[in-house]
Write an enzyme that holds these catalytic residues in place. Sequence first.
Site, PDB file in Angstrom:
ATOM      1  N   HIS A  35       0.512  -1.060  -0.252  1.00  0.00           N
ATOM      2  CA  HIS A  35       0.517  -0.160   0.150  1.00  0.00           C
ATOM      3  C   HIS A  35       0.842   1.159  -0.062  1.00  0.00           C
ATOM      4  CE1 HIS A  35      -0.207   1.549   4.595  1.00  0.00           C
ATOM      5  NE2 HIS A  35       0.293  -0.590   4.532  1.00  0.00           N
ATOM      6  N   ASP A  73       5.570   2.439   6.692  1.00  0.00           N
ATOM      7  CA  ASP A  73       4.656   1.566   6.443  1.00  0.00           C
ATOM      8  C   ASP A  73       3.764   2.543   5.877  1.00  0.00           C
ATOM      9  OD1 ASP A  73       1.793  -0.098   7.007  1.00  0.00           O
ATOM     10  OD2 ASP A  73       1.634   1.137   9.071  1.00  0.00           O
ATOM     11  N   GLU A  87      -5.338   1.456   2.234  1.00  0.00           N
ATOM     12  CA  GLU A  87      -5.221   0.046   3.150  1.00  0.00           C
ATOM     13  C   GLU A  87      -5.170   1.123   4.273  1.00  0.00           C
ATOM     14  OE1 GLU A  87      -2.751  -2.645   5.788  1.00  0.00           O
ATOM     15  OE2 GLU A  87      -2.806  -0.070   5.759  1.00  0.00           O
ATOM     16  N   GLU A  88      -4.943   1.615   4.670  1.00  0.00           N
ATOM     17  CA  GLU A  88      -4.873   2.843   6.563  1.00  0.00           C
ATOM     18  C   GLU A  88      -6.017   2.343   6.837  1.00  0.00           C
ATOM     19  OE1 GLU A  88      -2.058   2.121   8.171  1.00  0.00           O
ATOM     20  OE2 GLU A  88      -0.603   2.881   7.269  1.00  0.00           O
ATOM     21  N   ASP A 117       3.887  -6.283   3.131  1.00  0.00           N
ATOM     22  CA  ASP A 117       3.610  -4.992   4.660  1.00  0.00           C
ATOM     23  C   ASP A 117       4.500  -4.795   5.337  1.00  0.00           C
ATOM     24  OD1 ASP A 117       2.088  -2.840   5.928  1.00  0.00           O
ATOM     25  OD2 ASP A 117       0.255  -3.762   5.283  1.00  0.00           O
ATOM     26  N   HIS A 119       3.272   3.041  12.833  1.00  0.00           N
ATOM     27  CA  HIS A 119       2.417   3.609  13.839  1.00  0.00           C
ATOM     28  C   HIS A 119       2.934   5.175  13.957  1.00  0.00           C
ATOM     29  CE1 HIS A 119      -1.098   2.250  11.533  1.00  0.00           C
ATOM     30  NE2 HIS A 119      -0.250   1.913  10.518  1.00  0.00           N
TER      31      HIS A 119
HETATM   32 CO    CO Z   1      -0.305   0.350   8.480  1.00  0.00          CO
HETATM   33 ZN    ZN Z   2       1.030  -1.305   6.810  1.00  0.00          ZN
END
Ligand code: CO
Ligand code: ZN
Length: 338
Positions: A60, A165, A195-196, A218, A304
Amino acid sequence: MKQTAKKFTQAYGPSGNEEQIRNIIAKEIKPYVDRVYTDNLGSLIAHKKGAGKKLLFAAHMDEIGVIVNHIDDKGFLRFSPVGGVYPIISLGQRVQFKDGLVGVVGVEFKDVPRGQVPPLSKMFIDIGAKGKKQAEKMISIGDMACFTHEFIELSPDRWVSKAMDDRISCVTLTEAAKKLKKSPNDVYFVFTVQEEVGLRGSKTSTYSVNPDLGIAVDVTGTGDTPKGYTMAVELGKGPALKMMDHSIVVTEGVKNFMKKAADKAKISVQPEILQFGGTDAGAMQVTRGGIPAGCISIPTRYIHSPGEMIDRNDLEKAVQWVVSIAQMDIGKHGFGNN
Ligand code: CO
Ligand code: ZN
């Protein structure tokens, strides 16, 4: 590869606002594939044509961020999270909007007892405006920002940045496309959107490509930090083979196939069970009548946060693993139904 990682991670692209990072990836991968196009939702699809079965890889492009939902009389902005934004990590951070405008995250100190983590609703963004009028010239409700932090190399192997990420997986797929000279399969490298906020780009791109096998790439958490997550994954010990997370239980047939490809390339992989979150593989698996799907995970600390850390050896092995999978004729492998 480090320059590509720097370029990809530093780009702006919260969910639904992926055009800047999409243009960067498209430019990078174009010379190595037959066709690059964007689907209706915004996912970037790079197609390396082949005669065999359809093999789809996905990473992503979007990152977590914030969306402005109110501007007060003094010009402070209130915001909602876009994806999994932790309050404990947000305070004091810098956020950046699409046009480059930067703000800092402040908090209502009066209402927050010392030492406690305030909710996002007690925080605001200060863009340096001297009042509402000025703020409204700089920003509109609905504008999105991502958290910013520079890319740094802590030791020759440890890289830190915001948006590892999942831009580090976008790097993985781009590098694999560069290395993959020939494949018995019809290969699609997909860079998904949103995606998130719920694996959305993966759902639509998998539906339209309709692959015989889908592999997401990922990041995953690690269990190697003080009182960290209870998991067997460590940084620098190789990419991980996903077994389960909140979006997927990877079937035996797919895991065996992926393991075989890793063995063939002499890559040792770590077993991964993630107790939170999901990946694009989860959406692939429940597309149409069910599509065999798996996931290559790149061990990452502090997911994150603006200080996401990876080990370049894991990245290099992940690239080799993707290439090895692409070189196996998926038409000759059954993935079974469990
Ligand atoms: Co993420
Ligand atoms: Zn991710």
